[in-house]
Design a protein around this motif. Structure first.
Motif, PDB file in Angstrom:
ATOM      1  N   ASN A 141       0.835  -1.198   0.000  1.00 16.37           N
ATOM      2  CA  ASN A 141       0.000   0.000   0.000  1.00 16.37           C
ATOM      3  C   ASN A 141       0.867   1.244   0.000  1.00 16.37           C
ATOM      4  N   ALA A 142       0.256   2.381  -0.389  1.00 14.32           N
ATOM      5  CA  ALA A 142       0.953   3.660  -0.316  1.00 14.32           C
ATOM      6  C   ALA A 142       1.321   3.932   1.139  1.00 14.32           C
ATOM      7  N   LYS A 176      -0.119   4.779   7.024  1.00 18.88           N
ATOM      8  CA  LYS A 176      -0.042   5.658   8.193  1.00 18.88           C
ATOM      9  C   LYS A 176      -1.441   6.082   8.638  1.00 18.88           C
ATOM     10  N   MET A 177      -2.300   6.462   7.664  1.00 21.85           N
ATOM     11  CA  MET A 177      -3.644   6.908   8.013  1.00 21.85           C
ATOM     12  C   MET A 177      -4.487   5.766   8.572  1.00 21.85           C
ATOM     13  N   THR A 186      -7.760   1.410  -4.988  1.00 21.18           N
ATOM     14  CA  THR A 186      -7.983   1.828  -6.379  1.00 21.18           C
ATOM     15  C   THR A 186      -6.677   2.009  -7.131  1.00 21.18           C
ATOM     16  N   GLY A 187      -5.550   1.791  -6.437  1.00 15.72           N
ATOM     17  CA  GLY A 187      -4.262   1.913  -7.106  1.00 15.72           C
ATOM     18  C   GLY A 187      -3.953   0.693  -7.947  1.00 15.72           C
ATOM     19  N   ARG A 188      -2.792   0.710  -8.533  1.00 17.54           N
ATOM     20  CA  ARG A 188      -2.394  -0.406  -9.398  1.00 17.54           C
ATOM     21  C   ARG A 188      -2.350  -1.715  -8.614  1.00 17.54           C
ATOM     22  N   ASP A 189      -2.904  -2.772  -9.183  1.00 18.18           N
ATOM     23  CA  ASP A 189      -2.961  -4.109  -8.576  1.00 18.18           C
ATOM     24  C   ASP A 189      -3.669  -4.109  -7.224  1.00 18.18           C
ATOM     25  N   GLY A 190      -4.631  -3.178  -7.050  1.00 21.27           N
ATOM     26  CA  GLY A 190      -5.379  -3.132  -5.802  1.00 21.27           C
ATOM     27  C   GLY A 190      -4.682  -2.403  -4.682  1.00 21.27           C
ATOM     28  N   ARG A 191      -3.627  -1.675  -4.994  1.00 22.79           N
ATOM     29  CA  ARG A 191      -2.864  -0.908  -4.001  1.00 22.79           C
ATOM     30  C   ARG A 191      -3.777   0.114  -3.327  1.00 22.79           C
ATOM     31  N   ILE A 192      -3.733   0.177  -2.007  1.00 25.77           N
ATOM     32  CA  ILE A 192      -4.568   1.110  -1.245  1.00 25.77           C
ATOM     33  C   ILE A 192      -3.889   2.467  -1.206  1.00 25.77           C
ATOM     34  N   MET A 193      -4.638   3.502  -1.653  1.00 26.89           N
ATOM     35  CA  MET A 193      -4.132   4.858  -1.680  1.00 26.89           C
ATOM     36  C   MET A 193      -4.721   5.662  -0.517  1.00 26.89           C
ATOM     37  N   LYS A 194      -4.143   6.832  -0.277  1.00 25.44           N
ATOM     38  CA  LYS A 194      -4.599   7.695   0.818  1.00 25.44           C
ATOM     39  C   LYS A 194      -6.074   8.038   0.666  1.00 25.44           C
ATOM     40  N   GLU A 195      -6.510   8.333  -0.579  1.00 28.10           N
ATOM     41  CA  GLU A 195      -7.910   8.693  -0.815  1.00 28.10           C
ATOM     42  C   GLU A 195      -8.847   7.530  -0.491  1.00 28.10           C
ATOM     43  N   ASP A 196      -8.389   6.282  -0.706  1.00 27.90           N
ATOM     44  CA  ASP A 196      -9.218   5.112  -0.397  1.00 27.90           C
ATOM     45  C   ASP A 196      -9.490   5.028   1.101  1.00 27.90           C
ATOM     46  N   VAL A 197      -8.467   5.344   1.895  1.00 26.98           N
ATOM     47  CA  VAL A 197      -8.644   5.305   3.355  1.00 26.98           C
ATOM     48  C   VAL A 197      -9.589   6.404   3.807  1.00 26.98           C
TER      49      VAL A 197
END
Length: 497
Positions: free
Chosen positions: A205-206, A211-212, A226-237
Motif C-alpha cells: 500500500n501507499a 499511516k492513516m 484503487t491503485g495499481r494491482d489493488g494498491r490502497i491509496m490515501k484517498e481510499d482510506v
C-alpha cells in the motif's frame, strides 16, 4: 532523452512520496499521459509525461521520498536501449548513496524543507538485526509541517539505530547504519507494508495510506484499493473513514464507571502529541496572545432566507446545476457588511493597517483528516451561483484531500458553520492575520415577541470574533447588525442597502 522531474508541490511543500507508477520501463507514453502519482501530507499530485516516447529508467521507485525538481524517470525518444541506471540517492531527495557490496551505509535525515531545521523520530519500522531492502521504509520523522518517511539508501542489515523513537534530530543528523550494504535495487522479496497489512502478499500500500489506517484504526480489509494491482491509496482510506460502520464496536465507556482510586493512573493512556498537533496548539495560543480577541453576538431570523430558498431552489438548480444553500446568502451578506466596516477585512502589519479592497472568503470545511479552510477568491464580485459552485467544488476537493496549499492561503475573512454539527453557540477563534471570523450556528425554532405577540420563528445565533486592536466595538456591532439586516430582508442585497 527527456527528464521527468517532480513538479511544484505548492507553497511550503518541499517533498512528496512516490505513490504509484502507472507505466513501467519499456512502455510507450504519449505527451501529457499520466506517468505516476505523488503524495504529500496535503495533496495528491499527478505527473504527466513532458514528451512522447518510451519510458526508460525509473529513478524514484514507489514509496520513495523525493524533493521538488528531483529526477523521477527518463523518456527515450524511440524504441532504443534504456538509459544507463542512475544511482539511487541522485536527485531524488534521498541523501544516502547506494554502496558497493559489503559496505556500511549511514542513514541520514533527508531534506526536511525550507525553514525546517529539526524533526522528531516518531516510529521505527525496523529493528536492529532486521534485513532491509533498498528503498524500504525504515522510520518516520515528524516536523512542524509534514511527516517524512525515511527509505533505506541500500539493501543490507540494520546494524545500528543511532536516533531512537522520540529523539529530536537536526537536518544533518545520522539516524542509523546499514551493514553489509549492497547496491541491488531488486530485493529477493517484496518489502512489507509499513504501518498496516497490505491488500495482498505481493502488493504494498501507499505509505501515507498505511499511516492513516494506523492512525484511524482502520483494517486494510475494509478498504477497497484503487491503485495499481489493488494498491490502497490515501484517498481510499479517507473514503473508508467516511463510510458508516456496519456495527458500532463496543466502547470502553460503556463499562460501569469505576470509583476514583489510587490505581487510576494504571488505567490511563498517555500518548505524545504529534509535532503537527503541537504546532496547531502553539499557533492557536499565539493567536490568542497576539490579537486582542473579542466576540460579539447577535441573532438572526432565518425565515425570509428559508422562504426565498424554498421558492427558487428547484429553478436555481435547474439553471445553474448546483443547489442553492445558505452559505451563498451569508457570503453575500458578509461581503456587503465588509464594505461598510472595512477594518473587519483588514490586517495589522507591524505598525501599519492593511485594508483589503477585495474579499477572499475562507469557508471552514470538515474532512476525515481535520478542519481545513479553502479560500474563495474575490467572493465580493461573484454571483450566488458562482459562490455555490465554488463552495461545492472546494468542499469536494477538501473531502478528497485534493486541495493545494495555495487554495488554503490568502483569505481576508472567514465563515465557520458549526451549525452543521448541531452547535447552538460558540466563540470562533481568529485565523491570523485576519481580523474577523463569523460563526454560524444551528437554526432552531424559538418563541419570539413580534409586534406584541409571541411567534415561533427559525432563529440562528451569530458570533463575530474580531481583533480589538483595529476593530472597535462600534464597528464590530455594526458589521453584525448589517449581516442580520441583509439576511432578514435579502432584498437589501439587491438594492445595495
Amino acid at each position: 532523452m527527456t527528464e521527468v522531474r517532480v513538479p511544484t508541490l505548492g507553497e511550503s511543500v518541499t517533498e512528496a512520496t512516490v505513490a504509484t507508477w502507472f507505466k513501467k520501463p519499456g512502455d510507450a507514453v504519449a505527451v501529457d499521459e499520466m506517468l505516476c502519482e505523488l503524495e504529500t501530507d496535503k495533496v495528491t499530485v499527478e505527473v504527466p509525461a513532458p514528451a512522447a516516447g518510451v519510458l526508460g529508467e525509473i529513478v524514484a521507485a514507489e514509496g520513495e521520498t523525493v524533493g521538488v525538481d528531483a529526477l523521477l524517470a527518463m523518456i527515450n525518444a524511440g524504441e532504443g536501449a534504456a538509459p544507463a541506471p542512475v544511482a539511487k540517492g541522485t536527485d531524488t531527495g534521498n541523501p544516502g548513496a547506494a554502496a558497493s557490496g559489503g559496505d556500511a551505509v549511514d542513514v541520514m535525515v533527508p531534506t526536511l524543507g525550507e525553514s525546517v531545521t529539526e524533526a522528531t523520530v516518531s516510529t521505527w519500522f525496523k529493528a536492529v538485526g532486521d534485513t532491509v531492502a533498498q528503498d524500504e521504509m525504515l522510520c518516520e520523522l515528524e516536523t512542524d509541517k509534514v511527516s517524512v518517511e525515511v527509505p533505506a539508501p541500500a539493501a543490507g542489515v540494520l546494524s545500528e539505530i543511532v536516533a531512537p523513537e522520540g529523539t529530536t534530530v537536526d537536518a544533518s543528523a545520522k539516524l542509523a547504519v546499514i551493514g553489509g550494504a549492497t547496491a541491488s535495487a531488486a530485493p529477493a522479496a517484496a518489502p512489507a507494508a509499513v504501518a498496516a497489512p497490505a491488500a495482498s502478499a505481493d502488493v504494498e500500500n501507499a505509505p501515507s495510506a498505511n499511516k492513516m489506517m494506523a492512525e484511524k484504526g482502520i483494517d486494510s480489509a475494509a478498504v477497497t484499493g484503487t491503485g495499481r494491482d489493488g494498491r490502497i491509496m490515501k484517498e481510499d482510506v479517507m473514503k473508508a473513514a467516511l463510510a458508516p460502520a456496519a456495527a458500532p464496536a463496543p466502547a470502553a465507556a460503556a463499562a460501569p464507571r469505576a470509583p476514583i482510586s489510587a490505581d487510576d493512573a494504571s488505567r490511563e493512556e498517555r500518548v505524545k502529541m504529534t509535532r503537527l498537533r503541537q504546532t496547531i496548539a502553539k499557533r492557536l495560543k499565539e493567536s490568542q496572545n497576539t490579537a486582542a480577541m473579542l466576540t460579539t453576538y447577535n441573532e438572526v431570523d432565518m425565515g425570509e432566507v428559508m422562504a426565498l430558498r424554498s421558492q427558487y431552489k428547484d429553478q436555481f438548480e435547474k439553471k445553474h446545476g448546483v443547489r442553492l444553500g445558505f452559505m451563498s446568502f451569508f457570503t453575500k451578506a458578509c461581503c456587503h457588511a465588509l464594505k461598510e466596516v472595512p477594518e473587519v477585512n483588514a490586517e495589522i502589519d507591524g505598525t501599519d493597517i492593511v485594508y483589503k479592497n477585495f474579499v477572499h472568503m475562507g469557508v471552514a470545511a470538515g474532512t476525515p483528516t481535520g478542519l481545513v479552510v479553502p479560500v474563495i477568491r474575490d467572493a465580493d464580485s461573484m454571483s450566488f451561483a458562482e459562490i455555490e459552485k465554488a463552495i461545492s467544488e472546494k468542499g469536494r476537493r477538501a473531502r478528497d484531500g485534493k486541495l493545494s496549499m495555495a487554495e488554503m492561503q490568502g483569505g481576508t475573512f472567514t465563515l465557520s458553520n458549526g451549525g452543521v454539527y448541531g452547535s447552538l453557540m460558540s466563540s470562533p477563534i481568529l485565523n491570523p492575520p485576519q481580523s474577523g471570523i463569523l460563526g454560524m450556528h444551528k437554526i432552531q425554532d424559538r418563541p419570539m415577541a413580534i409586534n406584541g405577540e409571541v411567534v415561533i420563528r427559525p432563529m440562528m445565533y451569530l458570533a463575530l470574533s474580531y481583533d480589538h486592536r483595529i476593530v472597535d466595538g462600534k464597528g464590530a456591532v455594526t458589521f453584525l447588525v448589517r449581516v442580520k439586516e441583509a439576511l432578514e430582508d435579502p432584498r437589501r442585497l439587491l438594492m445595495d442597502l
